[in-house]
Scaffold this motif. Structure first.
Motif, PDB file in Angstrom:
ATOM      1  N   SER A 254      -1.154  -6.077 -10.357  1.00  0.00           N
ATOM      2  CA  SER A 254      -0.872  -5.981  -9.140  1.00  0.00           C
ATOM      3  C   SER A 254      -1.251  -7.014  -8.148  1.00  0.00           C
ATOM      4  O   SER A 254      -0.711  -7.436  -7.468  1.00  0.00           O
ATOM      5  CB  SER A 254      -2.075  -4.723  -8.635  1.00  0.00           C
ATOM      6  OG  SER A 254      -3.123  -5.010  -8.559  1.00  0.00           O
ATOM      7  N   ALA A 274       4.001  -3.332  -3.209  1.00  0.00           N
ATOM      8  CA  ALA A 274       2.949  -3.850  -4.231  1.00  0.00           C
ATOM      9  C   ALA A 274       1.442  -3.663  -3.588  1.00  0.00           C
ATOM     10  O   ALA A 274       0.395  -3.433  -4.190  1.00  0.00           O
ATOM     11  CB  ALA A 274       3.174  -5.214  -4.386  1.00  0.00           C
ATOM     12  N   GLY A 278      -1.497  -1.478  -5.071  1.00  0.00           N
ATOM     13  CA  GLY A 278      -2.963  -2.245  -5.350  1.00  0.00           C
ATOM     14  C   GLY A 278      -3.995  -1.688  -4.504  1.00  0.00           C
ATOM     15  O   GLY A 278      -5.073  -1.523  -5.115  1.00  0.00           O
TER      16      GLY A 278
END
Length: 330
Positions: A254, A274, A278
């Motif tokens: 990530s 993303a 994360g």
């Protein structure tokens, strides 16, 4: 609202792009994930400190990761939940609040790496030097490692944001899910060469030391396991390391995705996705991975569930017996 649009102290945070139809499902999903993160992680902390068998260096260090996950989820998810039902043109945030959020975001990410590094050191001592483990991993050592993990991250992030807040601003839009350092210094029309140099050094130092130490640790652990003929001990060592390695790989993947996508502004939507993976899913997955993988924690959880179910069963049986006796007496 007009006063906000002309006030340089307020920035426009792009946030999560959702349609009117998908705003409610997105809100419910994120809310459920946040509740799960809080309940599971806080529950693990209570479980560890409430059981003498779990008051070991490995689990004490794991508590650092749990606390950091709760911290990371709390600085991101409530803010995103608040903005879901607000139109993008009205998602304003004060500059000081934005700097504070950026500091917390980077502090969370940096501490995730430093905590996993000290957890890897604990596994190295336990497997490679088992006879000296008790004398090395004392409560004092656990405290020193914890302070070092949080303190080093604090210093690095403080310098990172300190170099950014010195810059003047000529832009107001932050095309991200939340405030971060790159989004903040991109608001300036001044030279950001120093910021880029330190940002690169910060990333290389953090990821380089993290990858290097964890890789070296597991290479030494693998060498010890290969030389050992005790299959039971090797299996136990691999089980305790598997959860740590799984969490670390997820964090690393990530982190690399977010760093790479930051270099391509046209991929801002993918960067937001993303960031959600994360900053939101990782804290939820960490509790699941450790809760299911580590035998002692799994046994304690199943034991508590069985005890609760048995108590409920006894109460139900007693209630039915009382009803039966009342019917017979009548």
């Amino acid at each position: 609202m007009k006063n906000l649009t002309v006030n340089d102290d307020f920035l426009l945070l792009e946030g999560l792009k959702v349609t009117t139809q998908s705003s409610t499902p997105a809100f419910i999903l994120l809310l459920l994930i946040y509740i799960f993160i809080m309940v599971s992680n806080v529950g693990l902390v209570v479980l560890i400190f409430g059981s003498r068998n779990l008051r070991q260096p490995m689990y004490m260090l794991f508590c650092n990761l749990i606390i950091n996950d709760v911290f990371g989820a709390t600085i991101i998810i409530p803010h995103v939940l608040r903005d879901i039902f607000i139109s993008q043109s009205d998602r304003h945030i004060h500059y000081i609040d934005c700097v504070l959020q950026a500091f917390c975001v980077h502090f969370y990410g940096s501490t995730s790496h430093t905590v996993l590094m000290i957890m890897a050191f604990d596994r190295y001592v336990a497997i490679c030097n088992p006879l000296r483990y008790a004398s090395i991993m004392t409560n004092r050592m656990v405290l020193k490692l914890s302070v070092a993990a949080w303190g080093s991250a604090l210093v690095m992030v403080a310098i990172l944001l300190g170099l950014t807040i010195r810059l003047s601003r000529c832009r107001r839009i932050i095309p991200n899910l939340f405030c971060d350092n790159a989004s903040l210094f991109s608001l300036s029309c001044e030279s950001v060469l120093i910021n880029n140099i330190y940002g690169l050094a910060y990333t290389v130092l953090l990821l380089g030391s993290s990858i290097g130490s964890v890789t070296l640790t597991y290479l030494k652990i693998a060498a010890v396991c290969m030389r050992s003929k005790n299959k039971a001990l090797n299996r136990k060592a691999l089980q305790t390391c598997a959860s740590h390695l799984a969490v670390y790989v997820l964090l690393l993947v990530s982190a690399f995705i977010i760093v790479v996508l930051h270099r391509f502004p046209q991929l801002s939507n993918y960067r937001k996705l993303a960031a959600i993976l994360g900053e939101v899913l990782l804290p939820a997955l960490n509790a699941v991975i450790y809760g299911l993988q580590i035998k002692e924690i799994r046994q304690r959880i199943t034991g508590d569930i069985q005890m609760y179910c048995s108590k409920r069963s006894i109460k139900y049986k007693n209630r039915e017996d009382k009803k039966y006796l009342k019917i017979v007496s009548d």
